[in-house]
Design a protein around this motif. Structure first.
Motif, mmCIF file in Angstrom:
data_model
loop_
_atom_site.group_PDB
_atom_site.id
_atom_site.type_symbol
_atom_site.label_atom_id
_atom_site.label_comp_id
_atom_site.label_asym_id
_atom_site.label_seq_id
_atom_site.Cartn_x
_atom_site.Cartn_y
_atom_site.Cartn_z
ATOM 1 N N GLY A 10 13.226 -7.501 -8.734
ATOM 2 C CA GLY A 10 12.578 -7.024 -9.942
ATOM 3 C C GLY A 10 12.282 -8.117 -10.947
ATOM 4 O O GLY A 10 11.490 -7.923 -11.860
ATOM 5 N N GLY A 161 12.770 -5.198 -16.491
ATOM 6 C CA GLY A 161 13.185 -4.658 -15.208
ATOM 7 C C GLY A 161 14.665 -4.329 -15.189
ATOM 8 O O GLY A 161 15.374 -4.479 -16.195
ATOM 9 N N ALA A 162 15.162 -3.905 -14.033
ATOM 10 C CA ALA A 162 16.537 -3.416 -13.930
ATOM 11 C C ALA A 162 17.561 -4.496 -14.274
ATOM 12 O O ALA A 162 18.530 -4.237 -14.996
ATOM 13 N N LEU A 229 12.443 3.806 -14.266
ATOM 14 C CA LEU A 229 13.581 3.092 -13.690
ATOM 15 C C LEU A 229 14.899 3.833 -13.869
ATOM 16 O O LEU A 229 15.809 3.684 -13.064
ATOM 17 N N ARG A 264 18.968 3.780 -5.345
ATOM 18 C CA ARG A 264 18.718 3.616 -6.777
ATOM 19 C C ARG A 264 19.627 4.533 -7.601
ATOM 20 O O ARG A 264 20.120 4.141 -8.659
ATOM 21 N N SER A 326 4.052 -3.277 -9.971
ATOM 22 C CA SER A 326 4.720 -2.305 -9.105
ATOM 23 C C SER A 326 3.741 -1.680 -8.115
ATOM 24 O O SER A 326 4.137 -1.241 -7.041
#
Length: 343
Positions: A10, A161-162, A229, A264, A326
């Motif tokens: 990510g 992002g994550a 997310l 996830r 993405s």
């Protein structure tokens, strides 16, 4: 220059934020993550690793003034990551100077390696360095980290992002923000009502419940629910101390982007376990402050619109860039299909 470690999953999305039209978000991200990092006196190896990976890559993506500002701040921080200091020490002398003169995170061997590799001004500055100076500390003459603006940090969190979101959350434990308290303590019936709404895909009911218990605006509660997310709903759940099993069921049924990936869901459940209640409530407090600032801006009218338009434009560009990244594999496949199509 030292070799950067591979980007976590990510991270490449984030580094692409400056490759399209509009405002480059990477200098802002580097500054805000560093603000948060410096507010915490010590870090776990995992947290230091997250910051190091991000900083090394972002340093290569920003201009000299941003790198020089970062070097000046990290040189005064006793526990600055060694790899980041080494990268800055090998930069142009305008950037490297504070690292070479008084940063205490480098060993004599590190400094010898920099002097050998760079020579010239770098070697001269290292030679003139005090042999046994006391470690640098924040003082009246060393500006403390600036607290990021609430709206800025809010937009940056949603655009990130994550891995970047995790880094922000783990550093909020030491942020100079008072944790917000929920509007009320959730009882069993409140939890049942929230979970039932999620299991029935009743998004608006979930939005109303989050607005009520978190004290955020309706628009922000909707943003929490619709985030692809999933970290915002994890933050909300932690802030109101929602049980982990309830959160996992909500993620599976309410968020199609998360629910279709069991991995996830487990990652978000682990994040829910790892972050503290106070960190979650600090972010909620930041969201509330951003909502309040937006309400003031709306009341003031168009004359004050220019005060916040630059950041909102940057945030929108960031979200658009993340969306494009993405969808890149899908778009590339479509382009190949069209190339082989005969009208």
């Amino acid at each position: 220059m030292t070799n950067a470690t591979p980007a976590p999953a990510g991270l490449e999305d984030l580094l692409d934020l400056g490759h399209g039209d509009g405002i480059d978000m990477r200098p802002t991200l580097l500054r805000v993550l560093t603000d948060l990092y410096l507010q915490r006196p010590t870090h776990t190896p995992e947290d230091e690793g997250y910051y190091t990976e991000l900083a090394l890559r972002l340093i290569d993506a920003v201009e000299m003034p941003e790198r020089a500002a970062l070097a000046a701040r990290l040189a005064a921080f006793p526990s600055a990551p060694r790899l980041v200091l080494m990268r800055l020490a090998r930069d142009d002398i305008e950037v490297a100077a504070p690292i070479l003169t008084h940063a205490h995170g480098l060993t004599a061997a590190d400094l010898d390696a920099v002097a050998t590799a760079c020579s010239g001004a770098h070697a001269n500055m290292i030679a003139a360095r005090p042999v046994a100076a006391a470690p640098a500390v924040q003082s009246a003459t060393t500006p403390a980290p600036n607290a990021p603006d609430a709206a800025e940090l809010t937009e940056l969190f949603y655009a990130a992002g994550a891995h970047e979101r995790r880094l922000i959350l783990t550093n909020l434990d030491y942020a100079m923000v008072e944790p917000s308290q929920p509007a009320f303590a959730m009882q069993r019936t409140d939890i049942w009502r929230l979970e039932s709404a999620a299991l029935q895909h009743n998004t608006e009911a979930v939005v109303r419940e989050l607005e009520r218990v978190l004290g955020v605006s309706r628009a922000h509660a909707r943003r929490i629910v619709n985030d692809e997310l999933g970290e915002p709903i994890v933050v909300a759940a932690k802030a109101v101390e929602l049980p982990s099993d309830v959160l996992q069921r909500m993620l599976l049924f309410m968020n199609p982007h998360v629910g279709q990936s069991v991995d996830r869901v487990y990652e978000l459940a682990e994040l829910h376990r790892d972050i503290s209640v106070d960190a979650a409530r600090r972010l909620v407090a930041i969201w509330r402050e951003a909502d309040a600032a937006e309400n003031v801006r709306v009341r003031r009218g168009p004359a004050h619109e220019a005060e916040s338009i630059s950041w909102r434009t940057a945030a929108e560009n960031a979200r658009r860039a993340l969306s494009k990244v993405s969808r890149r594999p899908e778009l590339q496949q479509e382009a190949r299909r069209r190339a082989g199509h005969v009208p």
